[in-house]
Design an enzyme around this catalytic site. Sequence first.
Site, PDB file in Angstrom:
ATOM      1  N   SER A  58       0.853  -1.185   0.000  1.00 40.52           N
ATOM      2  CA  SER A  58       0.000   0.000   0.000  1.00 40.52           C
ATOM      3  C   SER A  58       0.888   1.234   0.000  1.00 40.52           C
ATOM      4  CB  SER A  58      -0.937  -0.040   1.216  1.00 40.52           C
ATOM      5  OG  SER A  58      -1.851   1.021   1.183  1.00 40.52           O
ATOM      6  N   ARG A 226      -5.224   3.324  -0.617  1.00 36.65           N
ATOM      7  CA  ARG A 226      -6.346   3.212   0.311  1.00 36.65           C
ATOM      8  C   ARG A 226      -7.615   2.702  -0.379  1.00 36.65           C
ATOM      9  NH1 ARG A 226      -7.291   9.644   1.430  1.00 36.65           N
ATOM     10  NH2 ARG A 226      -8.134  10.202  -0.606  1.00 36.65           N
ATOM     11  N   VAL A 348      -6.336   3.912  10.446  1.00 38.02           N
ATOM     12  CA  VAL A 348      -5.170   4.072   9.571  1.00 38.02           C
ATOM     13  C   VAL A 348      -5.573   4.530   8.169  1.00 38.02           C
ATOM     14  CG1 VAL A 348      -3.871   2.362  10.868  1.00 38.02           C
ATOM     15  CG2 VAL A 348      -5.187   1.632   8.890  1.00 38.02           C
ATOM     16  N   GLU A 349      -4.572   5.014   7.418  1.00 38.86           N
ATOM     17  CA  GLU A 349      -4.732   5.512   6.048  1.00 38.86           C
ATOM     18  C   GLU A 349      -5.824   6.577   5.948  1.00 38.86           C
ATOM     19  OE1 GLU A 349      -4.921   2.461   3.090  1.00 38.86           O
ATOM     20  OE2 GLU A 349      -2.971   1.634   3.620  1.00 38.86           O
ATOM     21  N   GLY A 350      -5.827   7.476   6.906  1.00 38.22           N
ATOM     22  CA  GLY A 350      -6.813   8.550   6.949  1.00 38.22           C
ATOM     23  C   GLY A 350      -7.908   8.218   7.933  1.00 38.22           C
TER      24      GLY A 350
END
Length: 678
Positions: A58, A226, A348-350
């Site tokens: 990712s 994402r 995670v990831e925003g």
Amino acid sequence: HDLPEPVWAFIKRERFFAMIIPENHGGLGFSALAHSNVVMKIASRSITAAVTVMVPNSLGPGKLLLHYGTEQQKAWYLPRLADGREIPCFALTGPNAGSDAGAIPDSGVVSYGEFQGRRILGIRLNWEKRYITLGPVATVIGLAFKLYDPDHHLGEQSELGITCALIPRDTPGVRIGQRHFPLNIPFQNGPNWGENVFIPFDWLIGGRERIGQGWRMLVESLAEGRGISLPALATGAGKAACRYTGAYAAIRKQFSLPIGRFEGVQESLARIAGMTYQMDAARLLTLSALDIGEKPSVITAIVKYHLTERYRKVINDAMDIQGGSGICLGPSNLIGRAYQAIPIAITVEGANILTRSMIIFGQGAVRCHPWMLQEFRAARQSNQRRALQSFDEALLGHAGFMISNLVRCTTLGLTRGRFSSAPGKGKAKRYYQRLNWMSASFALSADIAMMTLGGALKRKERLSARLGDILSELYICSAVLKHYQSNGSPAEEEALLTWACEDSLYRMQESFRGLFRNLPWRPLGHLMRWLVFPSGQPFTEPTDRVGGAAAGLLLRPSASRDRLTDGVYITADPAQRVGQLEAAFRMAALAEPIEKTLRNARHEGLIKGKRIDDLAAQALEAGLISQQDVELLQRMEALRAQVIGVDAFDDLMSTAARDTERTSTSPSNPAKHDEEAA
């Protein structure tokens, strides 16, 4: 508290860290769809393994090198990342910079220093990072920092912006901290620090040419990543709940009936089935865009937020259905770890709160508008005459666009979308027509909100979030309709289509209501409500009948159930709980008519008792069932006992057992025991 060594060796040997690395660099060169399917299947078996595999594929050094690295960096690192000689991590988050990643205090200063025995111009780094997945075992650290050039070695600018570098773990000054333990999910995660770490410019990802481009590099990579990993994990959890919890509800009995027969349980099963259908549809549509080279940052934000939120709801419903078997951890618990991992996926990831309130609508509102960006560009032109001409043209186009939306919204509202052009036929066509109505209503509402609130809309995060919710449900509902048609519009999936579309339409309606009710100028809210819903608000949550039909798909073997759960871990191994569930589920379908015969006979007074073996013996004697039926029921009961069993551990009892044995002995001297206890 780690994956077993054979699993680590398997991951490296089979190049699971290299799904996105091209074959010419030693990787697998998978498409986004293949990448997603791998993560989804692993997630249905082990959340720890799924997180371990998905992070390097990712937002990590591999992706950044592929898009921005120099040829020398690619030639050195990509083959080593592919075969597991290097384990990567990416260090972005720190104690004081989480969602506001642009505020990272970590710094690099252009200066002279010693490197491999030579004095060179390079960068002296200082940083503190935390929550870094794979950090404790990483051999190479991808690092984001702000670069400064106070002595102007590189030019006139002092602040050069966010920059990314690759730092080998054994570089002097790098320190790896002790592990974090995120909610008892033992994937490798922990902090790291750098103190006066001196590196050459060659270690910058992309070299000197990429100085100051780190933020754009990260955002572009995140926009793709994402949309793959976390949506795959979320969908895998949903499919697992459909397969495993649905089977459990068909097998587990209470009040002499499978618990899946009770409407309260069916309500939860319907949400599990319907939301999983939505998740898989949105996942597949997003992957198709990524695989043709698109980088749809708003759409990937939509699927990250909404699929992980649906994951939360689905697993909570699964836990409610499974009860005690869901809360006792162990190899036999197929959903407990997925439940524990929910906040990790949310964070995670925003972080989801940020993604919903600031990114989904706020990120693309101006850029996606056909005229507003042109108006802004015209206003910034230095030539006043050309600026006025360009602005007038854009303003005229904007006015026409708004009038068109107003007429379209009102017309579609009065007819509730009927007579509008739409593909498909039957129910699917009618849902497309309703989406036409909601789409026109969204376009008008977004325009009105931006024009009346201006820059204040960015600060009105809850209004922005509701607009984002409407946009998201438009996307998810469109994906559901496409998914249904791609599957061949099977009649047996109509319940899933109906549940998913009615759920999305109802969510849109409620978001519109919340938006209009909270517009600062209340008369405008009343006017908008009348324009969008001139004949009232028609959408409701899916009916009980539709929910019962959707739940029923999880309680019986069928092609629709197999399609819905395609891609999860399945085995026939009788030593594993999944294998036991599969066997018991198939057997339950065969045993159901025999059990129904026993229930009817008992109700009519032909047989008596409560134990299934007693009832079966009486029914056999009365000629109501055959010896084969009795044997099938016996096998079913043995499988049922396996499936409803939970794990227990001797080593957790040893200390308590010793204490119990000691204190249960009648004390000859109570005072002595009190003293020992103290």
